[in-house]
Design a protein around this motif. Structure first.
Motif, PDB file in Angstrom:
ATOM      1  N   GLY A  48       8.512   6.935   5.178  1.00 50.10           N
ATOM      2  CA  GLY A  48       7.313   6.611   6.107  1.00 50.10           C
ATOM      3  C   GLY A  48       7.636   5.614   7.248  1.00 50.10           C
ATOM      4  N   CYS A  49       7.114   5.882   8.106  1.00 52.33           N
ATOM      5  CA  CYS A  49       7.134   4.984   9.383  1.00 52.33           C
ATOM      6  C   CYS A  49       6.041   4.317   9.819  1.00 52.33           C
ATOM      7  N   ASN A  50       6.045   3.354  10.410  1.00 55.10           N
ATOM      8  CA  ASN A  50       5.197   2.371  10.820  1.00 55.10           C
ATOM      9  C   ASN A  50       3.708   2.501  10.113  1.00 55.10           C
ATOM     10  N   SER A  51       2.558   3.006  10.731  1.00 55.30           N
ATOM     11  CA  SER A  51       1.302   3.195   9.879  1.00 55.30           C
ATOM     12  C   SER A  51       1.137   3.934   8.866  1.00 55.30           C
ATOM     13  N   ALA A  52       2.306   4.739   8.528  1.00 55.16           N
ATOM     14  CA  ALA A  52       2.016   5.676   7.392  1.00 55.16           C
ATOM     15  C   ALA A  52       1.714   5.263   5.955  1.00 55.16           C
ATOM     16  N   PHE A  72       2.306  -5.600  11.229  1.00 55.41           N
ATOM     17  CA  PHE A  72       3.032  -6.075  10.115  1.00 55.41           C
ATOM     18  C   PHE A  72       3.483  -7.766  10.325  1.00 55.41           C
ATOM     19  N   LEU A  73       3.356  -8.181  11.404  1.00 56.90           N
ATOM     20  CA  LEU A  73       3.813  -9.606  11.713  1.00 56.90           C
ATOM     21  C   LEU A  73       2.635 -10.394  11.272  1.00 56.90           C
ATOM     22  N   ALA A  74       1.453  -9.969  11.405  1.00 56.29           N
ATOM     23  CA  ALA A  74       0.240 -10.484  11.189  1.00 56.29           C
ATOM     24  C   ALA A  74      -0.232 -10.338   9.504  1.00 56.29           C
ATOM     25  N   ASN A  75       0.327  -9.425   8.959  1.00 55.52           N
ATOM     26  CA  ASN A  75      -0.002  -9.381   7.528  1.00 55.52           C
ATOM     27  C   ASN A  75       1.383  -8.684   6.905  1.00 55.52           C
ATOM     28  N   PRO A  76       2.429  -9.300   6.642  1.00 60.18           N
ATOM     29  CA  PRO A  76       3.516  -8.458   6.127  1.00 60.18           C
ATOM     30  C   PRO A  76       3.250  -8.020   4.747  1.00 60.18           C
ATOM     31  N   ARG A  77       2.561  -8.739   3.830  1.00 62.65           N
ATOM     32  CA  ARG A  77       2.345  -8.422   2.292  1.00 62.65           C
ATOM     33  C   ARG A  77       1.670  -7.021   2.362  1.00 62.65           C
ATOM     34  N   ALA A  78       0.692  -6.640   3.101  1.00 65.43           N
ATOM     35  CA  ALA A  78       0.132  -5.281   3.281  1.00 65.43           C
ATOM     36  C   ALA A  78       1.001  -4.253   3.481  1.00 65.43           C
ATOM     37  N   GLN A  87      13.280   1.264  -0.961  1.00 66.92           N
ATOM     38  CA  GLN A  87      13.711   0.240   0.243  1.00 66.92           C
ATOM     39  C   GLN A  87      12.803   0.281   1.437  1.00 66.92           C
ATOM     40  N   LYS A  88      12.517  -1.023   2.084  1.00 66.49           N
ATOM     41  CA  LYS A  88      12.067  -1.158   3.207  1.00 66.49           C
ATOM     42  C   LYS A  88      12.761  -1.703   4.291  1.00 66.49           C
ATOM     43  N   PHE A  89      12.488  -1.395   5.410  1.00 68.56           N
ATOM     44  CA  PHE A  89      13.205  -1.821   6.568  1.00 68.56           C
ATOM     45  C   PHE A  89      12.451  -2.361   7.878  1.00 68.56           C
ATOM     46  N   CYS A  90      12.508  -3.345   8.420  1.00 64.90           N
ATOM     47  CA  CYS A  90      11.850  -3.686   9.561  1.00 64.90           C
ATOM     48  C   CYS A  90      12.634  -4.096  10.739  1.00 64.90           C
TER      49      CYS A  90
END
Length: 92
Positions: A48-52, A72-78, A87-90
């Motif tokens: 998945g990418c971005n808002s997926a 993401f920066l405003a609410n990374p936990r979400a 895995q997650k990548f940013c």
């Protein structure tokens, strides 16, 4: 750009099928399909990418490429959803 972070994944899924989900209108076709709930779907690597993730997708890998746009920066936990299995990548 350094690609060292990806070296452990090289050829990891070379014999697998994969779906790559963005957040465009074609995502609705998958979400509304019978395929999503079938056994075949469980054997496919899902990326998945971005808002997926806002669509409650059960995915293996998640990439955020525009952390300002996706929130993401405003609410990374979400964005660090338990729906991401591997895995997650940013990219900042």
């Amino acid at each position: 750009m350094s690609t060292k972070v990806f070296s452990e994944y090289k050829n990891k899924h070379s014999n697998d099928y994969a779906f790559i989900f963005g957040s465009g209108p074609s995502l609705k076709d998958y979400l509304d399909s019978d395929f999503k709930t079938s056994e075949a779907d469980k054997n496919i690597i899902k990326i998945g990418c971005n808002s997926a993730l806002k669509n409650n997708l059960d995915i293996d890998y998640y990439f955020v490429g525009d952390p300002h746009f996706t929130g993401f920066l405003a609410n990374p936990r979400a964005h660090l959803s338990p729906l991401v299995k591997k895995q997650k990548f940013c990219r900042l």
